[in-house]
Design a protein around this motif. Structure first.
Motif, PDB file in Angstrom:
ATOM      1  N   VAL A   4     -94.533 -41.641  45.453  1.00  0.00           N
ATOM      2  CA  VAL A   4     -95.940 -41.704  45.030  1.00  0.00           C
ATOM      3  C   VAL A   4     -96.184 -40.634  43.969  1.00  0.00           C
ATOM      4  O   VAL A   4     -95.763 -39.484  44.121  1.00  0.00           O
ATOM      5  N   VAL A   5     -96.820 -41.053  42.890  1.00  0.00           N
ATOM      6  CA  VAL A   5     -97.164 -40.100  41.831  1.00  0.00           C
ATOM      7  C   VAL A   5     -98.647 -40.246  41.520  1.00  0.00           C
ATOM      8  O   VAL A   5     -99.290 -41.235  41.887  1.00  0.00           O
ATOM      9  N   SER A   6     -99.165 -39.254  40.824  1.00  0.00           N
ATOM     10  CA  SER A   6    -100.596 -39.262  40.521  1.00  0.00           C
ATOM     11  C   SER A   6    -100.960 -40.422  39.619  1.00  0.00           C
ATOM     12  O   SER A   6    -101.957 -41.111  39.832  1.00  0.00           O
ATOM     13  N   ASN A   7    -100.168 -40.623  38.611  1.00  0.00           N
ATOM     14  CA  ASN A   7    -100.482 -41.706  37.686  1.00  0.00           C
ATOM     15  C   ASN A   7     -99.195 -42.122  36.989  1.00  0.00           C
ATOM     16  O   ASN A   7     -98.498 -41.283  36.409  1.00  0.00           O
ATOM     17  N   VAL A   8     -98.870 -43.382  37.062  1.00  0.00           N
ATOM     18  CA  VAL A   8     -97.603 -43.835  36.494  1.00  0.00           C
ATOM     19  C   VAL A   8     -97.672 -43.971  34.983  1.00  0.00           C
ATOM     20  O   VAL A   8     -96.640 -44.120  34.329  1.00  0.00           O
ATOM     21  N   THR A   9     -98.897 -43.917  34.432  1.00  0.00           N
ATOM     22  CA  THR A   9     -99.024 -44.128  32.983  1.00  0.00           C
ATOM     23  C   THR A   9     -98.231 -43.086  32.208  1.00  0.00           C
ATOM     24  O   THR A   9     -97.573 -43.404  31.216  1.00  0.00           O
ATOM     25  N   PHE A  10     -98.316 -41.860  32.677  1.00  0.00           N
ATOM     26  CA  PHE A  10     -97.586 -40.803  31.970  1.00  0.00           C
ATOM     27  C   PHE A  10     -96.076 -41.022  32.069  1.00  0.00           C
ATOM     28  O   PHE A  10     -95.331 -40.725  31.136  1.00  0.00           O
ATOM     29  N   TRP A  11     -95.626 -41.542  33.200  1.00  0.00           N
ATOM     30  CA  TRP A  11     -94.192 -41.822  33.359  1.00  0.00           C
ATOM     31  C   TRP A  11     -93.763 -42.937  32.402  1.00  0.00           C
ATOM     32  O   TRP A  11     -92.691 -42.879  31.815  1.00  0.00           O
TER      33      TRP A  11
END
Lengths: 297, 596
Positions: free
Chosen positions: B36-43
């Motif tokens: 789980v990550v805060s926001n996948v957009t940055f990835w």
């Protein structure tokens, strides 16, 4: 108050929240206001014009100069403190979680505002805005605040711009807007900050971050789950990608900080792993605004 | 590349299984861990910006998968033991060299051990897709394992596999293998596991594949070993041994010759590169002898003696057959002394007067009659007679000759074998009148002083010399002359037979046969003797020696030819290197983080 323990409250008791004069409200309070009215703080003299209240003619000046002049006073008013608490899914990350720190910060701002007779209001936001709760004016309102914070479960996506628009649409009076968030959404921050600035609010952004946001330690073949949208993405995470990801997040935060500053706001960064008293001191510190009571803060 | 052991369906099944395994492993490896990550957009932005330009990241998993698939297929190929050359599916007949040279030690392993490994390996694979048979290529080819599909049969057949001490008949074995394939009705191949090639000019219907074993090796060998009776010393025997070096280095060894447990010779010998040397020892007196020559403590400069079987040789000296002799004389000490030294003559003396009353029946109990100055009656038809100084009228004796000079002797006649009569003096002798068929053993001018006559029923030797008036009786040649005449007249040979060749039979009849180890052999007829040594058939000893087969160890002519005919390393090695390269490439692709 369960959210704030006694040690934090003792720290908060020494804190004051300075609001720029243009952001004050209409009731009498402790903040300087740009209005010259019936305050206690002398502001200036002005020539008498017919119709003025003769009770404010400075007779001592008339005796010395032979001209009628009026004494003007600064009016001390209270301030609205809008505490926008980010309750999106990304606030569930970190250890302790970002939402736990944010809840304590929101309670701290409300507590300090209550103590200086301001009207503080904690407004949770995600991709929209809930009904505005009543402002906190005294200790009798703290249980309601606790219930509000306890009910704030982190979930859902972030749409800060939409939240700000909703806030404006509800005729929120001018004041200070404290945005407590992790800013971990790629868009909406510039519009939101600009809108808040245009509304005349004094903006203060508390970015609550954790190590995972900037420098995660996991690697390998991963399926990344978006904490806000639930979106899933498969990635082979290695050192190069981690470095690239860190750069992307830093770039995003820098852009958000600049947007905040262009809107006249202050940008404060705290980490969940910092001690709470240090977080409080950092959040309540900053530029000194002289208060109507003559305080340094 | 040969997949002779597998049918196409089997190969396809193996390859399919391997492919499915790789696919499963690939999918398992591609199954990510949840995070789980805060926001996948940055990835996603980070992944987009780090995407390689020369190869789209989305393609890399498929490339890695295809590489893995190729690796699996190459593994399948490696299992199939790829080799350059042609391969045939179906029946495989393995010709296993069981000749003496397969006992050579290359390094720390005997050639036969490596050959057995090769056979088992091929059989394990061959029986997966066809039948297999094994032909033992010993001195006489034989079918060791009939066509079978069960590898366990081979284990049973190869248990206690022994080599022959003689050379292998590879060509015969290959022909036998070819017949097996032909009669089976299936296509097949002949797999020759040997340390030598079968040679040119052998045509077979089935394909031949040679699996060479062995490398060039050095050996010191006994090239010949024999014994014989000494013609100049009745009752004694002489041994002769010939050593040969099949090495390009200096060599030395300890040569020992034993008669049973009795040492006869023990000496250190040296051999020049590729040279040979002979040693003889004589003067051994024994009624019979069982001889063993052995080379021990062999030292070859910078090498070792690779073959042990050629370090031993055997020979026997059989006992002489006894001869019953009737000696008729009024008294002749020289003749009696000569007969006394004859080792196997049982001499019975009789006076001429008593001899005159003897009949043929009573005389038939004697092998030879020796008559000294005694007439031979016409009525006596004994088959073996030796006459000394016969009276006139006997054998056409024409009268005495005074002081004849011996001008010629027939040295090639067995009755005078090894006898030298140079310079003898003869004071008086009887001249014989020869008949057609007579051989003149001793001549004085035109006079015959000694005659040998051989008819269908009789052998007769007559010496006209007066033994009391010649110095012959004082010479060493006299007893030898008596011995040789006695042997010829009695038709008895005392020469020592040469050691028999391996591969020859032993006819035991009702007699017990004991092998070289002293254990009885349970057979009345041994069709072919495979192991050298001394066999006892009843009271008779027979030596079977492999020394005659001593020669350079085959190494490698065939192996070398295989090497020179393949300019590339073995295909299995190439495939293995390819596998390694592909695995490294796939590992690099995956671990450089270009998968997305």
């Amino acid at each position: 108050m369960a959210v704030l323990d006694r040690a934090i409250r003792r720290v908060l008791d020494r804190m004051r929240l300075g609001v720029r004069p243009r952001a004050t409200a209409g009731r009498q309070g402790s903040h300087r206001s740009p209005l010259k009215a019936h305050g206690v703080e002398f502001a200036e003299h002005r020539p008498y014009v017919p119709g003025d209240d003769v009770r404010h003619i400075d007779w001592k000046a008339f005796a010395r100069h032979g001209q009628l002049v009026m004494r003007n006073y600064e009016e001390e008013r209270d301030a609205f403190i809008h505490i926008l608490l980010d309750v999106t899914g990304s606030m569930s990350r970190g250890a302790p979680t970002k939402i736990e720190v944010a809840q304590q910060l929101a309670a701290s701002f409300a507590y300090v505002g209550m103590r200086q007779f301001d009207r503080a209001r904690v407004v949770p936001f995600a991709d929209e805005l809930d009904d505005l709760p009543l402002a906190i004016r005294g200790a009798q309102d703290l249980p309601a605040l606790e219930r509000l914070l306890a009910a704030a479960e982190p979930a859902g996506p972030t749409n800060f711009a939409a939240a700000v628009k909703a806030l404006a649409a509800r005729g929120t009076p001018r004041g200070m807007v404290v945005v407590i968030t992790d800013v971990m959404a790629p868009e909406g921050w510039e519009d939101g900050f600009r809108h808040l600035g245009a509304m005349g609010h004094e903006v203060r952004v508390i970015r609550v971050g954790c190590a995972e946001d900037l420098a995660p330690t996991f690697s390998g073949e991963l399926e990344l789950h978006d904490a806000e949208t639930g979106e899933r993405v498969r990635l082979r995470v290695n050192k190069a990608l981690l470095e690239r990801y860190g750069a992307e997040v830093k770039k995003h935060l820098e852009a958000a900080r600049e947007s905040c500053q262009r809107a006249g706001g202050r940008w404060i960064e705290v980490d969940v792993e910092m001690p709470m008293d240090a977080i409080v001191k950092r959040c309540f510190g900053g530029p000194v605004h002289r208060t109507a009571a003559g305080s340094d803060r | 590349m040969t997949f002779a052991a597998f049918a196409w369906s089997t190969i396809a099944a193996i390859a399919g299984g391997a492919a499915l395994t790789v696919l499963a492993l690939y999918l398992l490896r591609r199954t990510p861990r949840p995070q789980v990550v805060s926001n996948v957009t940055f990835w996603m932005r980070a992944a987009q910006s780090s995407r390689p330009r020369f190869l789209r990241a989305s393609k890399i998993p498929w490339v890695a998968f295809l590489i893995s698939l190729l690796v699996a297929l190459l593994f399948v190929g490696e299992i199939g033991d790829p080799r350059f050359g042609r391969g045939v599916r179906g029946t495989t007949v393995i010709v296993l060299d069981a000749g003496r040279s397969m006992g050579a030690t290359d390094g720390s392993e005997r050639r036969v051990d490596r050959a057995l490994r090769e056979v088992r390996r091929w059989v394990d694979r061959s029986t997966a897709g066809g039948r297999v048979a094994v032909v033992r290529a010993g001195m006489r080819p034989e079918t060791l394992l009939a066509l079978t599909e069960d590898p366990a049969d081979l284990d049973r057949a190869l248990t206690g596999f022994e080599l022959d001490d003689g050379p292998a008949d590879l060509r015969g074995a290959v022909r036998l293998a070819d017949r097996i394939i032909t009669t089976s009705g299936d296509p097949g191949q002949i797999l020759v596991v040997a340390d030598q090639d079968v040679g040119e000019g052998l045509e077979t219907q089935a394909t031949r594949v040679l699996v060479p074993v062995g490398v060039p090796a050095d050996t010191i060998a006994i090239g010949d070993f024999s014994a014989r009776r000494d013609p100049l010393a009745a009752g004694e025997y002489t041994t002769q041994v010939q050593l040969r070096s099949f090495s390009s280095r200096e060599a030395g060894a300890r040569l020992q010759i034993y008669d049973g447990d009795v040492p006869l010779l023990d000496r250190r010998v040296t051999l020049s590169p590729g040279g040979g040397v002979s040693y003889s020892a004589q003067g051994f007196s024994a009624e019979r002898a069982e001889l063993t020559a052995r080379l021990t403590d062999i030292e070859i400069t910078g090498s070792h003696d690779a073959l042990e079987v050629d370090d031993v040789a055997h020979a026997v000296v059989p006992a002489l057959d006894p001869i019953a002799v009737l000696y008729v004389s009024a008294g002749n000490p020289y003749l009696e002394a000569a007969l006394a030294v004859h080792p196997n003559a049982n001499v019975e003396t009789m006076s001429p007067a008593d001899f005159g009353g003897q009949s043929d029946e009573t005389l038939s109990g004697y092998d030879v009659l020796i008559l000294d100055r005694t007439p031979l009656p016409e009525r006596i038809a004994h088959s073996s007679v030796v006459l000394f100084s016969p009276p006139s009228g006997q054998l056409g004796a024409s009268g005495p000759a005074e002081s004849p000079r011996v001008t010629a002797i027939l040295g090639s006649h067995p009755a005078l074998h090894g006898v030298r009569l140079d310079g003898i003096r003869v004071g008086r002798a009887v001249r014989f009148t020869t008949e057609p068929g007579d051989q003149v053993l001793m001549r004085s001018g035109s006079d015959a002083l000694a005659v040998a006559r051989e008819t269908q029923s009789r052998r007769l030797v007559a010496y006209g010399l007066d033994l009391s008036a010649t110095d012959l009786v004082e010479r060493e040649a006299f007893p030898l002359m008596v011995h040789d005449s006695l042997q010829w007249a009695a038709a008895v040979r005392d020469d020592v037979p040469l050691p028999r060749r391996l591969g020859e039979p032993i006819y035991a009849a009702d007699q017990t046969v004991l092998g070289p180890d002293g254990e009885p052999v349970d057979a009345t007829v041994l069709a072919a003797i495979r192991h050298q040594g001394i066999y006892h058939v009843g009271e008779r000893a027979e030596a079977f020696s492999a020394a005659i087969h001593s020669r350079e160890i085959p190494s490698g002519a065939s192996a070398a030819r295989f090497r020179t005919s393949d300019p590339l390393p073995p295909l299995a090695v190439l495939v293995a290197l390819g596998l390694l390269a592909l695995i490294l490439l796939e590992w690099t692709l995956v671990h450089r983080g270009r998968l997305s």
